[in-house]
Design an enzyme around this catalytic site. Sequence first.
Site, mmCIF file in Angstrom:
data_model
loop_
_atom_site.group_PDB
_atom_site.id
_atom_site.type_symbol
_atom_site.label_atom_id
_atom_site.label_comp_id
_atom_site.label_asym_id
_atom_site.label_seq_id
_atom_site.Cartn_x
_atom_site.Cartn_y
_atom_site.Cartn_z
ATOM 1 N N THR A 157 28.277 -13.782 79.970
ATOM 2 C CA THR A 157 28.857 -14.460 78.804
ATOM 3 C C THR A 157 28.753 -13.558 77.582
ATOM 4 O O THR A 157 27.891 -12.680 77.513
ATOM 5 C CB THR A 157 28.139 -15.788 78.505
ATOM 6 O OG1 THR A 157 28.820 -16.457 77.431
ATOM 7 C CG2 THR A 157 26.696 -15.589 78.073
ATOM 8 N N LYS A 176 25.900 -15.773 74.435
ATOM 9 C CA LYS A 176 24.453 -15.940 74.308
ATOM 10 C C LYS A 176 23.893 -14.681 73.638
ATOM 11 O O LYS A 176 24.017 -14.552 72.428
ATOM 12 C CB LYS A 176 23.858 -16.349 75.652
ATOM 13 C CG LYS A 176 24.306 -17.809 75.947
ATOM 14 C CD LYS A 176 24.038 -18.378 77.302
ATOM 15 C CE LYS A 176 24.672 -19.775 77.420
ATOM 16 N NZ LYS A 176 24.629 -20.334 78.755
ATOM 17 N N THR A 196 20.250 -32.050 83.459
ATOM 18 C CA THR A 196 20.102 -30.606 83.302
ATOM 19 C C THR A 196 18.881 -30.117 84.083
ATOM 20 O O THR A 196 18.898 -29.032 84.661
ATOM 21 C CB THR A 196 19.972 -30.257 81.803
ATOM 22 O OG1 THR A 196 21.063 -30.867 81.112
ATOM 23 C CG2 THR A 196 20.021 -28.770 81.566
HETATM 24 C C1 LIG Z 1 25.669 -21.187 79.442
HETATM 25 C C2 LIG Z 1 25.877 -20.845 80.890
HETATM 26 C C3 LIG Z 1 27.147 -20.570 81.409
HETATM 27 C C4 LIG Z 1 28.377 -20.780 80.591
HETATM 28 O O1 LIG Z 1 28.560 -19.778 79.647
HETATM 29 P P1 LIG Z 1 29.364 -20.132 78.312
HETATM 30 O O2 LIG Z 1 29.830 -18.818 77.820
HETATM 31 O O3 LIG Z 1 28.406 -20.820 77.409
HETATM 32 O O4 LIG Z 1 30.493 -21.033 78.713
HETATM 33 C C5 LIG Z 1 27.265 -20.103 82.704
HETATM 34 N N1 LIG Z 1 26.181 -19.947 83.486
HETATM 35 C C6 LIG Z 1 24.946 -20.252 83.049
HETATM 36 C C7 LIG Z 1 23.779 -20.057 83.960
HETATM 37 C C8 LIG Z 1 24.756 -20.735 81.756
HETATM 38 O O5 LIG Z 1 23.540 -21.085 81.336
#
Ligand SMILES: *Cc1c(COP(=O)(O)O)cnc(C)c1O
Length: 421
Positions: free
Chosen positions: A261, A264, A379
């Site tokens: 991603t 993050k 979650t």
């Molecule tokens: C947050 C997350 C995603 C999704 O990523 P985003 O860019 O926020 O949509 C995918 N896999 C994991 C393990 C995540 O924690």
Amino acid sequence: MGACARLCYRENTNLAQATMDFDSFFSKRLDALHAEGRYRVFADLERRCGRFPRALDHRIGAEVTVWCSNDYLGMGQHPVVLAAIEAEMRRTGAGAGGTRNISGTSHAHVLLERELAELHGREAALVFTSGFVANDAALSTLASAIPGMIVLSDAMNHASMIAGIRNSRAERHIFRHSDPAHLAELLEGMPRERPKLVCFESVYSMDGDIAPLAEMCDVADRFGAMTYLDEVHAVGLYGEHGGGISERDGVSHRLTVIQGTLAKAFGTIGGYVAGSALMVDFLRGHAPGFIFTSSLPPMLAAGALAAVRHLRESQAERTAHQERVAAVKRRLGEAGLPVMPSTSHIVPVLVGDAGLCRMASDLLLRNHNIYVQPINYPTVPRGTERLRVTPTPLHSDDDIAALVAGFSDVWELLQMRRAAP
Ligand SMILES: *Cc1c(COP(=O)(O)O)cnc(C)c1O
């Protein structure tokens, strides 16, 4: 009232009785969430650029210290990233103007994909609008397009991977979390000639454990299976250049797909996959979640590019991050708080009850100006509800002292279980 009017009235009444009352359905389901203590209450924050990790919390009208952000390194406010976004916005405007195929491919996308491929030492990369979309689109396409595909998925995989696998409608099997032996056992019992796809993550973001990547690859190789690794919580944070656990462990070249991603540690928005030129080209031409949606605004692609470039060169953020994480784990542990064992930058503190978890979070906010979101079912499994703390390089010693004092106070107030001495 004439005959017709009466008839219509009666018919409408019957119709109302025969059909579903949607509002009452929604309301009942919401009541159930409340009763289980897992109704989701969102914060109302205003991040303070330049004051990371501080934000104005509109619920209490005060500045709070954010301790649960996935902007793990504060790159969302890094001057290099902001300058890149601003310059690209002035040059190209707000939006992308289309899907990647129809007018929506900007030079910034091209550069970003090149950079991401290099980050992982792979031939090519493909950018999606989010990490969720990348997982959903790539997994559903790979698993549905390859005839006879069997998917093997780690028991703790993220909802976005599960969505992609479900949407593929391929045969799927769950292996025990980070258990290469169980994976091998399942593969052993499957027809040799059927193609297989093994899906797992590197850093699991709720427990903070790290998968044994090399062993997983060994097993997959033995059975000729494809491998799909979600590095969402590791890119930017681990490896000499921020290429994730696969870089740290020297296995980047062994994975069929590395997914990550930009939202993050890279602080912006977007998701991607990296791998062979052929695999990426295949997805580019076949994944509906890539093809039929407008592309990322070029300014955000430029911001993400600046973050990736910066973190490929600079070790300072990663070093400071690990040091702060170690300090938080140590200090919370010393205060007798039930820090769950974690081998990564994630610091989960066990509460074990949804209602208490929410109350603890509320008290931290209202009494200590500390924002940590409660993490409840679905979650995490019921009985393992927790506060998930994510230290960043920008949390000071004073911030950590305030965190430990706040947690101790709330644990005392709610008479919650402390760690075994
Ligand atoms: C947050 C997350 C995603 C999704 O990523 P985003 O860019 O926020 O949509 C995918 N896999 C994991 C393990 C995540 O924690």
